[in-house]
Design a protein around this motif. Structure first.
Motif, PDB file in Angstrom:
ATOM      1  N   HIS A  62      55.243 -37.736 -34.845  1.00 25.43           N
ATOM      2  CA  HIS A  62      56.632 -37.286 -34.773  1.00 25.43           C
ATOM      3  C   HIS A  62      56.752 -35.766 -34.908  1.00 25.43           C
ATOM      4  CE1 HIS A  62      57.517 -41.560 -35.318  1.00 25.43           C
ATOM      5  NE2 HIS A  62      56.665 -41.542 -36.346  1.00 25.43           N
ATOM      6  N   ASP A  63      55.692 -35.052 -34.571  1.00 27.62           N
ATOM      7  CA  ASP A  63      55.686 -33.596 -34.753  1.00 27.62           C
ATOM      8  C   ASP A  63      56.704 -32.868 -33.893  1.00 27.62           C
ATOM      9  OD1 ASP A  63      53.720 -33.769 -36.633  1.00 27.62           O
ATOM     10  OD2 ASP A  63      52.123 -32.875 -35.418  1.00 27.62           O
ATOM     11  N   ASP A  64      57.232 -33.523 -32.873  1.00 21.94           N
ATOM     12  CA  ASP A  64      58.195 -32.870 -31.979  1.00 21.94           C
ATOM     13  C   ASP A  64      59.635 -33.125 -32.397  1.00 21.94           C
ATOM     14  OD1 ASP A  64      58.104 -35.561 -31.421  1.00 21.94           O
ATOM     15  OD2 ASP A  64      58.329 -35.312 -29.252  1.00 21.94           O
ATOM     16  N   ARG A  65      59.829 -33.704 -33.583  1.00 18.51           N
ATOM     17  CA  ARG A  65      61.176 -34.037 -34.029  1.00 18.51           C
ATOM     18  C   ARG A  65      61.471 -33.428 -35.388  1.00 18.51           C
ATOM     19  NH1 ARG A  65      60.826 -39.362 -35.227  1.00 18.51           N
ATOM     20  NH2 ARG A  65      63.079 -39.368 -35.610  1.00 18.51           N
ATOM     21  N   MET A  66      62.772 -33.338 -35.710  1.00 20.61           N
ATOM     22  CA  MET A  66      63.218 -32.820 -36.999  1.00 20.61           C
ATOM     23  C   MET A  66      64.028 -33.892 -37.712  1.00 20.61           C
ATOM     24  SD  MET A  66      63.253 -30.122 -39.033  1.00 20.61           S
ATOM     25  CE  MET A  66      63.109 -28.569 -38.137  1.00 20.61           C
ATOM     26  N   ASP A  67      64.021 -33.851 -39.027  1.00 19.83           N
ATOM     27  CA  ASP A  67      64.799 -34.794 -39.835  1.00 19.83           C
ATOM     28  C   ASP A  67      66.305 -34.623 -39.611  1.00 19.83           C
ATOM     29  OD1 ASP A  67      62.193 -34.515 -40.967  1.00 19.83           O
ATOM     30  OD2 ASP A  67      62.924 -35.420 -42.805  1.00 19.83           O
ATOM     31  N   ASP A  68      67.019 -35.721 -39.744  1.00 17.80           N
ATOM     32  CA  ASP A  68      68.470 -35.671 -39.854  1.00 17.80           C
ATOM     33  C   ASP A  68      68.788 -35.478 -41.330  1.00 17.80           C
ATOM     34  OD1 ASP A  68      71.192 -36.041 -39.962  1.00 17.80           O
ATOM     35  OD2 ASP A  68      71.214 -37.965 -38.920  1.00 17.80           O
ATOM     36  N   LEU A  69      69.291 -34.294 -41.686  1.00 12.29           N
ATOM     37  CA  LEU A  69      69.539 -33.956 -43.084  1.00 12.29           C
ATOM     38  C   LEU A  69      71.020 -34.003 -43.442  1.00 12.29           C
ATOM     39  CD1 LEU A  69      67.099 -30.911 -43.398  1.00 12.29           C
ATOM     40  CD2 LEU A  69      66.669 -33.274 -44.050  1.00 12.29           C
ATOM     41  N   SER A  70      71.804 -34.584 -42.583  1.00 11.06           N
ATOM     42  CA  SER A  70      73.239 -34.665 -42.854  1.00 11.06           C
ATOM     43  C   SER A  70      73.492 -35.519 -44.098  1.00 11.06           C
ATOM     44  CB  SER A  70      73.961 -35.281 -41.659  1.00 11.06           C
ATOM     45  OG  SER A  70      73.569 -36.633 -41.491  1.00 11.06           O
ATOM     46  N   PRO A  71      74.597 -35.278 -44.795  1.00 12.06           N
ATOM     47  CA  PRO A  71      74.917 -36.102 -45.974  1.00 12.06           C
ATOM     48  C   PRO A  71      74.937 -37.594 -45.667  1.00 12.06           C
ATOM     49  CG  PRO A  71      76.310 -34.150 -45.925  1.00 12.06           C
ATOM     50  CD  PRO A  71      75.547 -34.150 -44.626  1.00 12.06           C
ATOM     51  N   ALA A  72      75.418 -37.978 -44.478  1.00 16.78           N
ATOM     52  CA  ALA A  72      75.470 -39.402 -44.128  1.00 16.78           C
ATOM     53  C   ALA A  72      74.073 -39.990 -44.011  1.00 16.78           C
ATOM     54  CB  ALA A  72      76.233 -39.583 -42.815  1.00 16.78           C
ATOM     55  N   ALA A  73      73.160 -39.249 -43.386  1.00 23.92           N
ATOM     56  CA  ALA A  73      71.785 -39.737 -43.236  1.00 23.92           C
ATOM     57  C   ALA A  73      71.098 -39.845 -44.583  1.00 23.92           C
ATOM     58  CB  ALA A  73      71.010 -38.809 -42.310  1.00 23.92           C
ATOM     59  N   ARG A  74      71.377 -38.892 -45.439  1.00 29.72           N
ATOM     60  CA  ARG A  74      70.740 -38.937 -46.757  1.00 29.72           C
ATOM     61  C   ARG A  74      71.278 -40.076 -47.606  1.00 29.72           C
ATOM     62  NH1 ARG A  74      72.024 -35.067 -49.592  1.00 29.72           N
ATOM     63  NH2 ARG A  74      73.296 -33.675 -48.292  1.00 29.72           N
ATOM     64  N   ALA A  75      72.533 -40.411 -47.420  1.00 28.88           N
ATOM     65  CA  ALA A  75      73.096 -41.571 -48.130  1.00 28.88           C
ATOM     66  C   ALA A  75      72.395 -42.852 -47.700  1.00 28.88           C
ATOM     67  CB  ALA A  75      74.598 -41.659 -47.862  1.00 28.88           C
ATOM     68  N   LYS A  76      72.088 -42.963 -46.409  1.00 26.81           N
ATOM     69  CA  LYS A  76      71.339 -44.130 -45.927  1.00 26.81           C
ATOM     70  C   LYS A  76      69.939 -44.169 -46.532  1.00 26.81           C
ATOM     71  CE  LYS A  76      73.770 -44.608 -41.497  1.00 26.81           C
ATOM     72  NZ  LYS A  76      73.632 -44.529 -40.014  1.00 26.81           N
ATOM     73  N   ASP A  77      69.320 -42.988 -46.728  1.00 27.58           N
ATOM     74  CA  ASP A  77      67.993 -42.926 -47.361  1.00 27.58           C
ATOM     75  C   ASP A  77      68.026 -43.558 -48.747  1.00 27.58           C
ATOM     76  OD1 ASP A  77      66.772 -41.639 -45.262  1.00 27.58           O
ATOM     77  OD2 ASP A  77      67.006 -39.626 -46.107  1.00 27.58           O
ATOM     78  N   VAL A  78      69.082 -43.249 -49.484  1.00 24.87           N
ATOM     79  CA  VAL A  78      69.200 -43.780 -50.843  1.00 24.87           C
ATOM     80  C   VAL A  78      69.271 -45.301 -50.813  1.00 24.87           C
ATOM     81  CG1 VAL A  78      70.610 -43.831 -52.928  1.00 24.87           C
ATOM     82  CG2 VAL A  78      70.320 -41.687 -51.674  1.00 24.87           C
ATOM     83  N   GLU A  79      70.063 -45.854 -49.927  1.00 25.72           N
ATOM     84  CA  GLU A  79      70.191 -47.311 -49.830  1.00 25.72           C
ATOM     85  C   GLU A  79      68.872 -47.949 -49.412  1.00 25.72           C
ATOM     86  OE1 GLU A  79      72.710 -49.024 -51.022  1.00 25.72           O
ATOM     87  OE2 GLU A  79      73.357 -47.006 -51.622  1.00 25.72           O
ATOM     88  N   LEU A  80      68.157 -47.294 -48.502  1.00 24.36           N
ATOM     89  CA  LEU A  80      66.863 -47.815 -48.082  1.00 24.36           C
ATOM     90  C   LEU A  80      65.870 -47.816 -49.240  1.00 24.36           C
ATOM     91  CD1 LEU A  80      64.922 -48.831 -45.926  1.00 24.36           C
ATOM     92  CD2 LEU A  80      64.494 -46.442 -45.278  1.00 24.36           C
ATOM     93  N   THR A  81      65.871 -46.769 -50.038  1.00 26.45           N
ATOM     94  CA  THR A  81      64.969 -46.707 -51.195  1.00 26.45           C
ATOM     95  C   THR A  81      65.307 -47.801 -52.198  1.00 26.45           C
ATOM     96  OG1 THR A  81      64.722 -44.318 -50.921  1.00 26.45           O
ATOM     97  CG2 THR A  81      64.119 -45.235 -53.061  1.00 26.45           C
ATOM     98  N   ARG A  82      66.591 -47.994 -52.426  1.00 25.00           N
ATOM     99  CA  ARG A  82      67.019 -49.042 -53.365  1.00 25.00           C
ATOM    100  C   ARG A  82      66.596 -50.427 -52.865  1.00 25.00           C
ATOM    101  NH1 ARG A  82      71.929 -47.221 -53.961  1.00 25.00           N
ATOM    102  NH2 ARG A  82      71.472 -46.043 -55.850  1.00 25.00           N
TER     103      ARG A  82
END
Length: 585
Positions: A62-82
């Motif tokens: 995935h070296d040709d891509r960048m993270d989605d760092l928007s607040p909405a994307a990060r909120a989804k990260d939290v739910e995925l971790t939980r």
């Protein structure tokens, strides 16, 4: 000095570094295989969602891509971790795992717990603008410095990642609230380095003709976005950067418990560090007293009381500090230390060094400065043949001549040798090269900073105890000073975040008890404000290694072989130090 820089970024705001080394695998149960498959699926998902994290770990899909760092994307990260934490506890039965499997399970679930706590209590994406810089610049820098893909492929990937710089700037503007002033100030300085990187430095790293495609067009857009970001940082974010950098006693205690994972409370760490600081000061005095007559012939030794002993040590260190190089020779001087140290390690059978040696000594990029004078960024665990970077930061160009002079009195000729032992041989570079051999994917990806820093600090004294430096008292005194710095780190960490310690009190501690120059002390106070609990890892880790060594050596008696012990210790990976006694005995 800190271990890992850009490779210790992460999704939810805690550091994830590289881990384990090789040993004959224990019997693997069916449940072990289920855990390995679960973690692999989890990791694949994380790599898809977080391309920069994938690059850091050595996965280049995935070296040709960048993270989605928007607040909405990060909120989804939290739910995925939980959800992941709940699923792994439901799907894996720890009782059916082998002992190695249970350790991996505990390391994994602890990491998830720590991530969730960090988001709720210590969210970098909201209070620390530096975290966005890791995506703005480090994400591209890593492609040119720590990827084994063909250069042309890295250039193509970098061009696509550079094109995403404006969206990272937008995410920073949307996500940041009221960070502490010092973090915004550091970000402003680093962002100037980021602009310079995309205006000129990137071409050298990429091996491309300046101004050529495919980098030229996205770099121009990146520079425009970063200049706009610079204005926003200075005129919008800085005036409202009124956040509190002190973590507070309750949060600090919980975060330290999670960071150390060593069964120690914050109060216990502080008490141990205060006692050890007294002991090391006394040992430094005994060494300084032996040097006094050589350095000050005919001068009477100060009285043998608290003030006199401290004056003796300070005067000797100040005189020895005159033996140093020049700013333009700093990298060359560091490189000179390497050959002699490696030769000693081989001759004394300290351990087997990595072959081939892939450690490169480089000047720290300007966009990474402002935290420490040096770091070791290891080869990624999933791309272990890549280079490891031992990066050293020269004094900033805007420093006065006097401040530069104090920097070099601190990082003088003997201190540079101790620094290289810590960062490279047999410290971070060697340990993490061993770590990358581990068959456990959990331990390759999730590692303990306490282990890494503890090993590096342990090796400083161990090397001199085995004869490195041939009894040079100046080298011994500087090794003790470097270790005292690690001890005082823990005291500073606690008192600044829990007890309201002022800058003036902190400087008095570091310059008075720690014998540090003003430039070093000022930088350490700034570092304590930029982090919490990490400064405690050096002392806690070193204490664990030192006690383990003493215990194992007593048990094995005449059968104790130092090199064998070291390789056994490193064979289990960079895991929490609480597991070492059962694994090594």
């Amino acid at each position: 000095m800190r271990f890992a820089a850009p490779a210790a970024l992460v999704l939810l705001g805690i550091a994830v570094m590289a881990t384990p080394a090789a040993q004959p695998p224990a019997a693997v149960s069916a449940e072990d295989a289920r855990l390995a498959n679960f973690f692999q699926s989890y990791l694949d998902q994380q790599f898809r969602l977080h391309p920069v994290y994938a690059t850091q770990q050595g996965n280049h899909d995935h070296d040709d891509r960048m993270d989605d760092l928007s607040p909405a994307a990060r909120a989804k990260d939290v739910e995925l971790t939980r959800k992941t934490l709940a699923d792994v506890k439901k799907e894996i039965d720890p009782k059916k795992l082998s002992r190695d499997g249970r350790i991996d399970f505990e390391v994994f679930t602890h990491s998830l717990d720590y991530s969730l706590w960090s988001v709720a209590n210590d969210n970098r994406f909201e209070f620390d603008p530096r975290v966005y810089g890791e995506f703005l610049t480090d994400s591209v820098f890593l492609l040119f410095t720590q990827s084994t893909l063909p250069r042309e492929r890295n250039v193509q990937n970098a061009a696509k990642r550079v094109a995403a710089v404006p969206q990272v700037v937008a995410a920073a503007k949307a996500g940041l609230k009221n960070p502490p002033k010092i973090l915004t100030e550091v970000t402003i300085r680093r962002n100037k380095g980021a602009i310079a990187f995309y205006e000129k430095d990137i071409w050298e790293f990429a091996g491309e003709t300046p101004g050529s495609e495919p980098l030229a067009t996205p770099c121009r857009a990146a520079v425009a976005a970063l200049k706009d970001y610079q204005t926003w940082l200075e005129t919008d974010l800085l005036p409202r950067s009124t956040g509190e950098w002190r973590l507070g006693e309750a949060k600090f205690a919980k975060k330290l418990e999670l960071e150390l994972d060593a069964g120690l409370t914050a109060a216990e760490v502080l008490k141990l560090a205060e006692g050890e600081a007294d002991r090391v000061e006394r040992e430094m005095y005994y060494v300084a007293k032996q040097l006094w007559s050589k350095l000050f012939p005919g001068r009477v030794l100060p009285p043998d009381d608290a003030d006199g002993r401290r004056a003796t040590t300070a005067a000797v260190l100040a005189e020895l500090g005159k033996d140093h190089g020049k700013p333009e020779n700093l990298l060359a001087d560091v490189r000179k230390t390497v050959d002699g140290i490696r030769t000693f390690i081989r001759e004394k059978k300290i351990l087997t060094l990595p072959d081939p040696d892939t450690c490169k000594i480089v000047e720290m990029p300007e966009f990474q400065r402002g935290f420490s004078a040096a770091y070791l960024n290891p080869a990624p665990p999933l791309d272990p043949k890549a280079d490891s970077l031992y990066a050293v930061a020269p004094p900033p160009r805007d420093w006065s001549a006097e401040r530069v002079a104090t920097f070099f009195r601190e990082y003088n000729t003997p201190m540079l040798q101790v620094l290289t032992i810590h960062e490279a041989y047999p410290g971070h570079y060697v340990q993490l090269a061993y770590s990358n051999r581990c068959p456990s994917l959990v331990r390759k990806v999730l590692s303990s900073g306490v282990f890494a820093e503890g090993w590096a600090v342990y090796t400083e004294q161990m090397m001199l105890d085995q004869g490195y430096g041939a009894g040079d008292l100046s080298l011994r005194l500087h090794q003790l000073k470097f270790y005292l710095r690690a001890v005082l780190n823990a005291i500073l960490d606690h008192r600044m975040h829990c007890a309201g310690m002022t800058d003036e009190q902190a400087l008095a501690l570091l310059m008075g008890r720690g014998f540090q120059t003003e430039a070093e002390a000022v930088a350490k106070v700034a570092r304590a404000k930029q982090s919490s609990t990490q400064l405690s890892t050096y002392f806690v880790g070193r204490t664990a290694f030192y006690r383990l060594r003493q215990d194992v050596q007593r048990r094995r008696g005449d059968g104790f072989v130092l090199g064998t012990f070291h390789e056994q210790v490193l064979s289990h990976g960079t895991l929490p130090v609480k597991y070492l006694p059962e694994l090594v005995r």
